[in-house]
Design a protein around this motif. Structure first.
Motif, short mmCIF file in Angstrom:
data_model
loop_
_atom_site.label_atom_id
_atom_site.label_comp_id
_atom_site.label_asym_id
_atom_site.label_seq_id
_atom_site.Cartn_x
_atom_site.Cartn_y
_atom_site.Cartn_z
N GLN A 132 -0.04 3.78 1.74
CA GLN A 132 -0.13 4.21 3.12
C GLN A 132 0.68 3.28 4.03
O GLN A 132 0.83 2.09 3.74
CB GLN A 132 -1.58 4.20 3.59
N ASP A 187 -17.52 6.36 -10.72
CA ASP A 187 -17.02 5.50 -9.64
C ASP A 187 -16.84 4.07 -10.14
O ASP A 187 -15.86 3.40 -9.79
CB ASP A 187 -17.97 5.53 -8.45
N PRO A 240 -12.03 3.11 -5.30
CA PRO A 240 -11.62 4.49 -5.61
C PRO A 240 -12.20 5.47 -4.60
O PRO A 240 -13.14 5.16 -3.86
CB PRO A 240 -12.24 4.70 -7.00
N ASN A 241 -11.64 6.67 -4.57
CA ASN A 241 -12.27 7.75 -3.82
C ASN A 241 -13.61 8.06 -4.48
O ASN A 241 -13.67 8.32 -5.69
CB ASN A 241 -11.38 9.00 -3.82
N MET A 242 -14.67 8.01 -3.70
CA MET A 242 -16.01 8.10 -4.27
C MET A 242 -16.37 9.54 -4.63
O MET A 242 -16.12 10.48 -3.88
CB MET A 242 -17.03 7.54 -3.28
N THR A 243 -16.98 9.70 -5.83
CA THR A 243 -17.43 11.01 -6.30
C THR A 243 -18.94 11.17 -6.17
O THR A 243 -19.45 12.28 -6.23
CB THR A 243 -17.05 11.22 -7.78
N ASP A 276 0.85 -1.20 0.00
CA ASP A 276 0.00 0.00 0.00
C ASP A 276 0.88 1.24 0.00
O ASP A 276 2.01 1.21 0.49
CB ASP A 276 -0.91 0.02 1.23
N SER A 326 -24.34 -1.08 -1.03
CA SER A 326 -23.14 -1.11 -1.87
C SER A 326 -23.39 -1.85 -3.18
O SER A 326 -24.12 -2.84 -3.23
CB SER A 326 -21.99 -1.79 -1.12
N ARG A 345 -13.69 3.91 -12.35
CA ARG A 345 -12.47 3.96 -11.54
C ARG A 345 -12.24 2.64 -10.81
O ARG A 345 -11.10 2.20 -10.65
CB ARG A 345 -12.57 5.11 -10.53
N SER A 346 -13.31 2.00 -10.37
CA SER A 346 -13.14 0.71 -9.68
C SER A 346 -12.64 -0.35 -10.65
O SER A 346 -11.82 -1.20 -10.29
CB SER A 346 -14.45 0.27 -9.02
#
Length: 257
Positions: free
Chosen positions: A70, A125, A116-119, A68, A186, A128-129
């Motif tokens: 992070q 989305d 992904p960071n959700m829009t 990762d 989800s 991006r996923s």
């Protein structure tokens, strides 16, 4: 109590870093992802809930590698000896090389729970996923051993079928599943691909082969770039044109044309 609260509270009570740990437990129970002594690579592994589950399942003889951007907080002594974390970009060759070194060049399972960071824009989305899932898929092809497994999260949408088809071409079979621990609202599903194929042939291929031997079941045995192909009804010494009918990780079957 809402179901999402149930899994959150359960993770806190049982010492898992995230409620998503139960998704992996349920995927493993349904699809048999792990075995004792396996080497597992988890892409986008922070904060480490999937690493905990994988470590439990493979045991102290196994190896679990988390990748990762992070930092992943160190684990306590219960898991520390067989979890290794790598801080880096999974798409970069340097990171993949670190994974290979940590794994000893034999990876049994690649996992990805990345999102992904959700829009809030559904199609964006979803796209991006799919992009993240493809990156994980390409990494899996680079590091997985023959016969290895791959599990990846992706959001439902128009590009899901194409992604699944591409993964199916590289594995013996693929299933689409949604764990009980996924949130009701989800759109996520998981593609679980079993038994990585590295054979030089695929079902439907037509090739000419030389029969080198006859197996115990009476099938002719041919070699294609070192890969064993069993040919129905062929005799030793024959050269025959065949159609490949089934491919498994370490051998396949064909019928004479």
């Amino acid at each position: 109590m809402a179901r999402k609260d149930h899994w959150y509270n359960k993770s806190k009570q049982e010492g898992y870093r995230t409620r998503a740990s139960y998704k992996l437990k349920q995927l493993d129970r349904k699809e048999g992802l792990f075995g004792p002594g396996n080497t597992v690579v988890d892409l986008g592994a922070a904060p480490g809930g999937w690493l905990q589950v994988a470590a439990e399942e493979v045991g102290s003889e196994g190896t679990v590698i988390g990748v990762d951007f992070q930092r992943i907080t160190d684990f306590d002594e219960e898991y520390d000896d067989w979890i290794e974390t790598i801080r880096g970009d999974m798409t970069e060759e340097d990171t993949k090389e670190q994974v290979r070194e940590a794994a000893g060049n034999e990876v049994d399972v690649v996992l990805s729970d990345m999102a992904p960071n959700m829009t809030g824009e559904y199609q964006l989305d979803h796209a991006r996923s799919v992009h993240l899932a493809r990156q994980a898929f390409e990494t899996a092809l680079d590091v997985l051993d023959t016969g290895g497994d791959f599990a990846v999260k992706v959001f439902e949408g128009k590009d899901l079928d194409r992604l699944r088809e591409d993964i199916e071409a590289e594995f013996q079979y693929v299933r689409t599943t949604t764990p009980e621990a996924s949130r009701d609202e989800s759109s996520e599903v998981y593609l679980v691909a079993k038994h990585r194929l590295t054979a030089p042939v695929r079902p439907g291929d037509t090739i000419e082969v030389s029969i080198e031997d006859v197996g115990s079941e009476g099938d002719g045995i041919a070699k294609v770039e070192g890969f064993t192909l069993f040919v129905d009804g062929a005799d030793e010494g024959e050269t025959v044109e065949v159609e490949v009918t089934e491919v498994k990780p370490r051998f396949g079957f064909a019928e004479p044309l």
